[in-house]
Design a protein around this motif. Structure first.
Motif, short mmCIF file in Angstrom:
data_model
loop_
_atom_site.label_atom_id
_atom_site.label_comp_id
_atom_site.label_asym_id
_atom_site.label_seq_id
_atom_site.Cartn_x
_atom_site.Cartn_y
_atom_site.Cartn_z
N THR A 1 0.68 -1.29 -0.12
CA THR A 1 -0.26 -0.20 -0.02
C THR A 1 1.12 1.27 0.21
O THR A 1 2.16 1.15 0.22
CB THR A 1 -1.03 0.46 1.73
OG1 THR A 1 -1.70 1.42 1.09
CG2 THR A 1 0.00 -0.19 2.78
N ARG A 2 -0.18 2.72 -0.08
CA ARG A 2 0.50 3.32 -0.18
C ARG A 2 1.09 3.63 1.11
O ARG A 2 0.21 3.33 2.08
CB ARG A 2 -0.08 5.19 -1.20
CG ARG A 2 0.11 5.22 -2.21
CD ARG A 2 -0.24 5.68 -2.86
NE ARG A 2 -1.92 5.53 -2.75
CZ ARG A 2 -2.67 6.51 -2.48
NH1 ARG A 2 -1.80 7.76 -2.01
NH2 ARG A 2 -3.79 6.48 -2.68
N LEU A 3 2.19 4.48 2.63
CA LEU A 3 1.51 5.13 3.73
C LEU A 3 1.30 6.19 3.66
O LEU A 3 2.10 7.51 4.33
CB LEU A 3 2.86 4.43 4.01
CG LEU A 3 3.74 2.87 4.14
CD1 LEU A 3 4.60 2.68 4.09
CD2 LEU A 3 2.61 2.26 4.27
N VAL A 4 -0.42 6.17 3.91
CA VAL A 4 -0.92 7.07 4.00
C VAL A 4 -2.20 7.31 4.35
O VAL A 4 -2.75 5.70 4.70
CB VAL A 4 -1.32 8.28 2.98
CG1 VAL A 4 0.18 8.91 1.72
CG2 VAL A 4 -2.04 7.25 2.09
N ASP A 5 -2.48 8.45 5.04
CA ASP A 5 -3.91 8.53 6.15
C ASP A 5 -4.99 7.05 5.52
O ASP A 5 -6.14 6.32 6.25
CB ASP A 5 -4.54 9.11 6.61
CG ASP A 5 -3.79 9.96 7.86
OD1 ASP A 5 -3.40 9.63 8.29
OD2 ASP A 5 -3.46 11.30 7.55
N GLN A 6 -5.47 8.04 4.01
CA GLN A 6 -6.03 7.44 3.59
C GLN A 6 -6.30 5.85 3.49
O GLN A 6 -7.77 4.98 3.60
CB GLN A 6 -6.45 7.84 2.11
CG GLN A 6 -7.74 7.14 1.00
CD GLN A 6 -7.28 6.75 -0.32
OE1 GLN A 6 -5.77 7.29 -0.81
NE2 GLN A 6 -8.15 5.51 -0.92
N LYS A 7 -5.40 4.96 3.89
CA LYS A 7 -4.53 3.76 3.29
C LYS A 7 -4.91 3.05 5.27
O LYS A 7 -5.33 1.95 5.59
CB LYS A 7 -3.69 3.36 2.77
CG LYS A 7 -3.69 3.52 2.22
CD LYS A 7 -5.07 3.06 1.02
CE LYS A 7 -4.60 3.36 0.10
NZ LYS A 7 -5.21 3.27 -1.37
N GLY A 8 -5.99 3.99 6.05
CA GLY A 8 -6.10 3.70 7.58
C GLY A 8 -5.38 3.20 8.21
O GLY A 8 -5.28 1.66 9.22
N LEU A 9 -3.98 3.47 8.09
CA LEU A 9 -2.99 2.59 9.02
C LEU A 9 -2.94 3.61 10.46
O LEU A 9 -2.16 3.07 10.84
CB LEU A 9 -1.56 3.79 7.92
CG LEU A 9 -1.60 3.32 6.65
CD1 LEU A 9 0.18 3.65 6.39
CD2 LEU A 9 -1.40 1.03 6.76
N ALA A 10 -3.56 4.80 10.35
CA ALA A 10 -3.96 5.56 12.49
C ALA A 10 -4.54 4.46 12.70
O ALA A 10 -4.69 4.49 14.61
CB ALA A 10 -4.64 6.80 11.40
N LEU A 11 -5.39 3.20 12.09
CA LEU A 11 -6.25 1.84 13.09
C LEU A 11 -4.48 1.64 13.69
O LEU A 11 -4.86 0.62 14.91
CB LEU A 11 -6.86 1.53 11.88
CG LEU A 11 -8.72 2.34 11.57
CD1 LEU A 11 -9.13 1.45 11.04
CD2 LEU A 11 -8.71 2.70 12.74
N ILE A 12 -3.46 1.15 12.60
CA ILE A 12 -3.09 0.54 12.73
C ILE A 12 -2.31 0.97 13.89
O ILE A 12 -1.95 -0.11 14.69
CB ILE A 12 -2.43 -0.58 11.92
CG1 ILE A 12 -2.79 -1.13 10.36
CG2 ILE A 12 -0.65 -1.35 11.62
CD1 ILE A 12 -2.00 -1.54 9.15
#
Length: 475
Positions: free
Chosen positions: A299-310
């Motif tokens: 994935t692109r490592l950006v907010d849109q991809k839900g990484l704040a949840l991780i």
């Protein structure tokens, strides 16, 4: 039926995101439906030399953009049976990358103008110009303002597809007046005006004959304030000519049976997929163990991809009896998070902070589960490729993720993955825990594999919907 795709990127020539995959694969499927479809792109410096060397110059001319008289060359290349045209102007396009320059408004204004000016000169007058995203969004506006009543141009229909509503091409109104030679009537709230400036995308939405987006759920979502990026009221007002058509993937391009990036090719053979997993674990430096589920993020490592949840539950995730591999680049915050996790938990996490298509394919093939907890996702391609390579998706129910992944139902045995509804870290954690636990139940896992095998996410069905849309517009 003659259709011209106008877009800013396409596989295999130049790619920054999923738009390029669509433009590279959908025309081939439309051609099978009997559509004469061609594509016109900017001729960027980054296009590999093996393609530029094979291009032929079709025509060159000067076009008028505001007060400027500008050179325009049109090159042509036939690739996999599809005619691609390339708009050549070294001042605008001989630079690294596609976007992110201070004069992007001028560059893509020139591109929009060049597409329309080129038509009589390339001997291809389309029935439909299908514009993709903001970079081509002003083509319908220019057509209505300056071309519609010219003899050769009468009767052309225009369609715009929203690939991601977040990117709207908003620039100053004075730039629009200059580049497009438009009067005051184009710059009020019911026309191009947006946030005090003017928007390429808004122009396309208002002046085209039809609007599509890349999944049915995203078409509904963007008509709400939460997902609508300040254009939800406009999209609600145009809902009678807005349709979500699900993206597919190129089944020839993404085929674990023939993929040259894999050491062991396979289709539905779980023992062969397991060999890919063991090789990947070894290469990543993770313990080689067939019984530990390997969970992938490509994935692109950006907010849109839900990484704040991780980020919120990273310790809990790494406490599970599972392994993780991340492939991608993006925001420093997330690159640092995954590097830290890999350093702190070397037996649990491998962080490949890079973009490598070959490695990505090996990760699809070697992983058991594929995590996509997106904040929003117009369609998403990762979950489709994952299922093609028999990696089971874990997704948030948004946009195309909701349309393509059916959560596994213990009672009925239906389902192709795991999903959660709310954008909540602990809902995601619970769903990952459930997936990890069911991975250890061979009957459930073979059932999910059988369900995935029945699914078809190739372009065939979607291409039929596009062909029907073109037919309805031109009848």
């Amino acid at each position: 039926m003659k259709v011209l795709f106008a877009a800013s990127e396409a596989v295999p020539f130049i790619k920054t995101g999923g738009l390029a995959d669509v433009i590279g694969s959908l025309p081939k499927e439309l051609a099978k439906q009997g559509v004469d479809v061609r594509v016109i792109l900017p001729k960027y410096e980054g296009i590999p030399e093996k393609y530029t060397a094979a291009m032929e110059l079709v025509t060159s001319f000067h076009l008028q953009m505001g007060w400027r008289q500008l050179y325009c060359g049109i090159f042509k290349l036939v690739h996999e049976g599809i005619v691609f045209y390339f708009v050549d102007n070294e001042f605008y396009f001989r630079r690294q990358g596609c976007y992110g320059y201070g004069d992007d408004a001028e560059r893509f204004a020139y591109y929009c103008r060049a597409v329309l000016d080129a038509l009589p000169r390339i001997d291809f007058m389309p029935d439909v110009i299908h514009c993709h995203d903001w970079q081509a969004g002003m083509i319908p506006v220019l057509y209505r303002a300056h071309f519609e009543y010219q003899e050769h141009y009468a009767g052309i229909k225009t369609v715009i597809t929203i690939h991601n509503l977040k990117y709207q091409g908003v620039f100053g109104q004075n730039e629009f007046r200059d580049y497009f030679t438009l009067g005051d009537e184009h710059f009020h709230g019911n026309a191009l005006e947006l946030h005090g400036g003017a928007s390429f995308l808004k122009g396309g939405l208002l002046y085209s004959d039809y609007i599509t987006t890349v999944s049915p759920t995203y078409a509904e979502e963007i008509q709400t304030p939460y997902y609508g990026e300040n254009l939800d009221s406009l999209l609600r007002s145009q809902s009678h000519r807005l349709q979500g058509i699900l993206n597919g993937i190129d089944y020839e391009e993404f085929d674990p049976m023939t993929d040259p990036n894999l050491e062991i090719n396979y289709r539905d053979s779980m023992p062969k997929k397991l060999l890919n997993k063991n090789k990947l674990q070894a290469w990543l430096g993770l313990p080689v163990d067939k019984d530990i589920p390997l969970i992938a993020l490509v994935t692109r490592l950006v907010d849109q991809k839900g990484l704040a949840l991780i980020e919120r539950v990273i310790h809990e995730l790494l406490a599970l009896d599972a392994q993780f591999v991340v492939v991608g680049t993006g925001e420093h915050r997330y690159e640092s998070l995954f590097r830290w996790a890999a350093d702190t938990y070397p037996d649990k996490m491998s962080a490949q902070i890079l973009f490598d298509e070959g490695l990505a394919r090996q990760v699809y093939a070697g992983s058991d589960l594929f995590l996509m907890p997106s904040l929003f996702e117009p369609c998403g391609i990762g979950q489709l490729v994952a299922m093609r390579y028999r990696s089971v998706p874990i997704v948030r129910e948004t946009g195309g993720l909701k349309d393509t992944v059916l959560s596994y139902n213990d009672e009925t045995g239906e389902g192709t993955g795991f999903s959660f509804t709310h954008y909540n870290a602990h809902d995601m954690l619970y769903t990952v825990e459930r997936a990890v636990s069911l991975y250890r139940d061979p009957a459930v896992w073979s059932n999910i594999m059988a369900n995935i095998k029945k699914k078809d996410f190739s372009w065939g069905k979607s291409a039929k919907q596009y062909a029907a849309l073109y037919g309805a517009l031109t009848r």
